[in-house]
Motif scaffolding. Structure first.
Motif, mmCIF file in Angstrom:
data_model
loop_
_atom_site.group_PDB
_atom_site.id
_atom_site.type_symbol
_atom_site.label_atom_id
_atom_site.label_comp_id
_atom_site.label_asym_id
_atom_site.label_seq_id
_atom_site.Cartn_x
_atom_site.Cartn_y
_atom_site.Cartn_z
ATOM 1 N N LEU A 520 11.748 3.013 -3.075
ATOM 2 C CA LEU A 520 10.696 3.582 -2.247
ATOM 3 C C LEU A 520 9.509 4.030 -3.108
ATOM 4 C CD1 LEU A 520 9.840 4.462 0.594
ATOM 5 C CD2 LEU A 520 10.958 6.671 0.170
ATOM 6 N N ALA A 521 9.807 4.691 -4.228
ATOM 7 C CA ALA A 521 8.739 5.147 -5.119
ATOM 8 C C ALA A 521 8.003 3.963 -5.730
ATOM 9 C CB ALA A 521 9.331 6.025 -6.223
ATOM 10 N N GLU A 522 8.753 2.918 -6.105
ATOM 11 C CA GLU A 522 8.125 1.724 -6.685
ATOM 12 C C GLU A 522 7.235 1.025 -5.663
ATOM 13 O OE1 GLU A 522 7.427 -1.804 -9.085
ATOM 14 O OE2 GLU A 522 7.692 0.350 -9.396
ATOM 15 N N GLY A 523 7.679 0.958 -4.416
ATOM 16 C CA GLY A 523 6.869 0.323 -3.378
ATOM 17 C C GLY A 523 5.548 1.043 -3.163
ATOM 18 N N ARG A 524 5.556 2.355 -3.209
ATOM 19 C CA ARG A 524 4.321 3.123 -3.051
ATOM 20 C C ARG A 524 3.359 2.862 -4.193
ATOM 21 N NH1 ARG A 524 7.456 8.729 -1.399
ATOM 22 N NH2 ARG A 524 7.760 8.243 0.824
ATOM 23 N N ILE A 525 3.891 2.746 -5.380
ATOM 24 C CA ILE A 525 3.033 2.448 -6.549
ATOM 25 C C ILE A 525 2.381 1.081 -6.380
ATOM 26 C CG2 ILE A 525 3.065 1.948 -9.027
ATOM 27 C CD1 ILE A 525 5.281 4.047 -9.296
ATOM 28 N N ASN A 526 3.174 0.080 -6.021
ATOM 29 C CA ASN A 526 2.635 -1.274 -5.867
ATOM 30 C C ASN A 526 1.585 -1.331 -4.761
ATOM 31 O OD1 ASN A 526 4.279 -2.227 -7.917
ATOM 32 N ND2 ASN A 526 5.898 -2.936 -6.531
ATOM 33 N N ASN A 527 1.855 -0.675 -3.640
ATOM 34 C CA ASN A 527 0.899 -0.690 -2.526
ATOM 35 C C ASN A 527 -0.413 -0.021 -2.920
ATOM 36 O OD1 ASN A 527 2.770 -1.965 -0.881
ATOM 37 N ND2 ASN A 527 3.541 -0.055 0.024
ATOM 38 N N PHE A 528 -0.299 1.104 -3.649
ATOM 39 C CA PHE A 528 -1.521 1.801 -4.057
ATOM 40 C C PHE A 528 -2.285 0.985 -5.085
ATOM 41 C CE2 PHE A 528 -3.877 5.355 -6.145
ATOM 42 C CZ PHE A 528 -4.546 5.813 -5.018
ATOM 43 N N ARG A 529 -1.568 0.297 -5.984
ATOM 44 C CA ARG A 529 -2.224 -0.581 -6.956
ATOM 45 C C ARG A 529 -2.985 -1.692 -6.231
ATOM 46 N NH1 ARG A 529 0.407 -4.782 -9.607
ATOM 47 N NH2 ARG A 529 1.163 -5.134 -7.472
ATOM 48 N N ASP A 530 -2.356 -2.291 -5.212
ATOM 49 C CA ASP A 530 -3.028 -3.359 -4.453
ATOM 50 C C ASP A 530 -4.275 -2.826 -3.758
ATOM 51 O OD1 ASP A 530 -1.019 -5.037 -5.266
ATOM 52 O OD2 ASP A 530 0.129 -4.873 -3.380
ATOM 53 N N LYS A 531 -4.194 -1.622 -3.230
ATOM 54 C CA LYS A 531 -5.340 -1.017 -2.559
ATOM 55 C C LYS A 531 -6.496 -0.806 -3.542
ATOM 56 C CE LYS A 531 -6.793 3.219 -0.220
ATOM 57 N NZ LYS A 531 -6.392 4.589 0.210
ATOM 58 N N LEU A 532 -6.199 -0.288 -4.721
ATOM 59 C CA LEU A 532 -7.248 -0.052 -5.721
ATOM 60 C C LEU A 532 -7.839 -1.363 -6.215
ATOM 61 C CD1 LEU A 532 -5.718 2.865 -7.864
ATOM 62 C CD2 LEU A 532 -7.255 2.992 -5.894
ATOM 63 N N ARG A 533 -7.010 -2.390 -6.336
ATOM 64 C CA ARG A 533 -7.527 -3.688 -6.777
ATOM 65 C C ARG A 533 -8.463 -4.278 -5.737
ATOM 66 N NH1 ARG A 533 -2.886 -7.634 -8.298
ATOM 67 N NH2 ARG A 533 -2.532 -7.452 -6.050
#
Length: 580
Positions: A520-533
């Motif tokens: 769950l924590a890893e998924g949030r990191i990836n989603n936020f990274r995609d948003k910033l990109r």
């Protein structure tokens, strides 16, 4: 049999005894090591429970050294306070007297000798060792050690009798034992030196009983050797702790103070103490009092009974020595704690964060116990990595280059720290693999190697982010407040991932049911990274957007996302361990 062969047989029987003791203790610890540790960690709510746990554990593993090593690890791990450890040490000294009683019954002239069943036991031990089940194998190791111990003890007694039973040796020993108080002091020193050389008070106790049971030394000289053995065992523990941390040194000093105080009072009241022991043995076993009955004036029957009684007298003396010392010092445990803390001071500025906190000098007696130490060290390593994440945050939020320089220096230091801790843990695990390792322990070792490798990569990422930010400053670029806020939010998500990782590491592998918290924590990191990109790509179309600063910004975001991958890999390694 030639004299040389007899001497070699004597040395071989001593080696058999020591190896049997080690094998028996190791087998017991493998069978119940984790349960014993759990028992000790729970039995600390009162001083009485601490003493009882020390008695029970030491009586079971037949090694006060093994108990002391467990104590050191508990104190270092924060599972046991030094105050409670001192109570367990007192109990361990009482527990180790069980060995003396086993020897006494072996030497005491009984028609049944444990040595007679040693060889038959080896057959059953071999059968257990041949079975592939781990628990039976551990029990077989215990039986084999038990058999070798008493076979060595029997051979030691028979061989020493042949070697020592001549007039020259008796005259020599008579000269050493007839010098009054100086003989007592001399044999105390001999007992301490033998314990130090053999690294086993049990072995010295066995030799003492061989000498006294065959009439080569009188009771008061055997008593002096027993007191010396108690001094010798403290020297051994302090040497072992000399390369360890302050907690280990303080635990060893507490053991030393206990035995030194015991030897002091026993030395001052030496003859009254011996008379007390003689009276107790006479009352309990019906043997003649070795203090009041003169060996020279006794009849043949009385001499035989006197010699038969002496092993029991020595065992009783050893027990009373430790029980009385405990009954006196139990009221002064807080004082002992203050004294050993004063003896081993720790300057407030001397703590080095890269030093191992839970691993001492070398592996414990078994791989299972040693892996407990490495697990605690790995959890501590996770905390070090999390502190490094905070330094990344400070570096990103720095308002000027001077503040950033200090932050980058910390990141570089933490990269060195993670390298050092990884190397130290890997070296320790390498030593553990050279021991007898079960399949489950081997799986945990492999998983630990993978985990510490991922943690070391986290330190590398912190140093890499420092380099990225330095290039940004070198090109006269700075993140704006919005960029800093979003990188800070990314670090918050990564911190939550660290928290999930640490929680998973703290659970025993066989109790882990899943790592959904990590996913769950890893998924949030990836989603936020995609948003910033996506925001970065959209911002490029804006003429006011500084593309070069944006590149450095996304490099940092990308490295933080990579750190999230390292963190999830650690939790996945735990699940892989469980499946093996």
């Amino acid at each position: 049999m030639s004299l040389l062969l007899r001497i070699l047989t004597l040395l071989g029987s001593l080696g058999m005894f020591l190896y049997g003791m080690s094998l028996m203790s190791g087998g017991l610890q493998k069978m119940a090591g984790a349960k014993l540790r759990a028992f000790m960690s729970r039995m600390t709510s009162s001083t009485l429970k601490c003493i009882f746990s020390g008695i029970l554990v030491t009586a079971l593993v037949q090694s006060s050294t093994a108990t002391t090593l467990m104590l050191v690890s508990f104190v270092n791990a924060g599972l046991l306070s030094l105050l409670n450890a001192i109570g367990v040490i007192m109990g361990a000294n009482i527990g180790t007297t069980v060995t003396a009683w086993i020897f006494a019954f072996s030497f005491g002239g009984s028609s049944f000798s444990l040595g007679t069943i040693a060889v038959p036991l080896m057959f059953f031990a071999f059968l257990c060792l041949s079975v592939k089940k781990r628990n039976l194998g551990n029990f077989g190791e215990f039986l084999m050690g038990f058999a070798l111990l008493f076979l060595g003890l029997t051979t030691l007694r028979e061989t020493s009798t042949v070697l020592l039973d001549n007039e020259t040796v008796r005259v020599f020993l008579s000269g050493l034992t007839g010098a009054g108080v100086w003989s007592v002091v001399l044999f105390m020193a001999i007992g301490a030196a033998m314990t130090l050389m053999l690294q086993s008070s049990a072995a010295t106790m066995a030799l003492t009983m061989v000498l006294v049971a065959n009439g080569y030394i009188p009771f008061h000289i055997a008593a002096a050797m027993v007191l010396g053995e108690n001094i010798g065992t403290t020297i051994t523990s302090n040497i072992a702790a000399s390369v360890a941390n302050a907690s280990a040194k303080r635990t060893a000093r507490a053991h030393m103070l206990f035995n030194l105080f015991g030897v002091l009072w026993a030395g001052i009241f030496f003859h009254p103490f011996l008379r007390l022991i003689g009276t107790v043995v006479e009352a309990l076993f019906g043997f003649p009092n070795p203090v009041e009955v003169s060996f020279a004036d006794a009849s043949e029957a009385e001499r035989a009974r006197l010699v038969e009684s002496l092993p029991f007298v020595v065992a009783t003396l050893h027990t009373f020595f430790n029980v009385i010392t405990t009954l006196v010092l139990v009221w002064f445990i807080p004082v002992i704690e203050k004294v050993v803390t004063w003896m081993v001071p720790v300057p407030p500025d001397s703590k080095e964060v890269f030093r191992l906190q839970f691993i001492q000098g070398g592996p414990l007696n078994t791989a299972e116990l040693s892996l407990k130490e490495s697990q605690q060290q790995i959890i501590y390593f996770a905390g070090i990595c999390r502190k490094g994440l905070e330094h990344i945050r400070e570096a990103v939020l720095a308002d000027d280059e001077e503040t950033f320089a200090r932050c980058r220096e910390k990141l570089n230091k933490y990269e060195e720290i993670t390298d050092r801790i990884e190397f130290e843990i890997a070296s320790y695990l390498g030593e553990v693999t050279r021991m007898e390792v079960s399949a489950s322990a081997l799986a945990r070792i492999k998983g630990s190697y993978r985990i510490i490798g991922e943690m070391e990569s986290l330190g590398d990422s912190g140093e890499a982010i420092g380099r990225m930010l330095q290039r940004c400053y070198d090109h006269h670029r700075k993140f704006n407040s919005e960029m800093k806020s979003k990188v800070g939010a990314m670090i918050d998500l990564l911190d939550a991932s660290y928290e999930a990782m640490t929680a998973n590491l703290s659970i025993p592998v066989h109790e882990i049911t899943g790592i959904e918290n990590a996913f769950l924590a890893e998924g949030r990191i990836n989603n936020f990274r995609d948003k910033l990109r996506d925001e970065h790509l959209t911002g490029i179309e804006n003429p006011e957007y500084d593309y070069e600063t944006g590149v450095y910004y996304m490099d940092v975001v990308g490295e933080l996302e990579k750190m999230g991958d390292f963190v999830i890999n650690i939790s996945e390694a735990l699940m892989d361990e469980k499946d093996l």
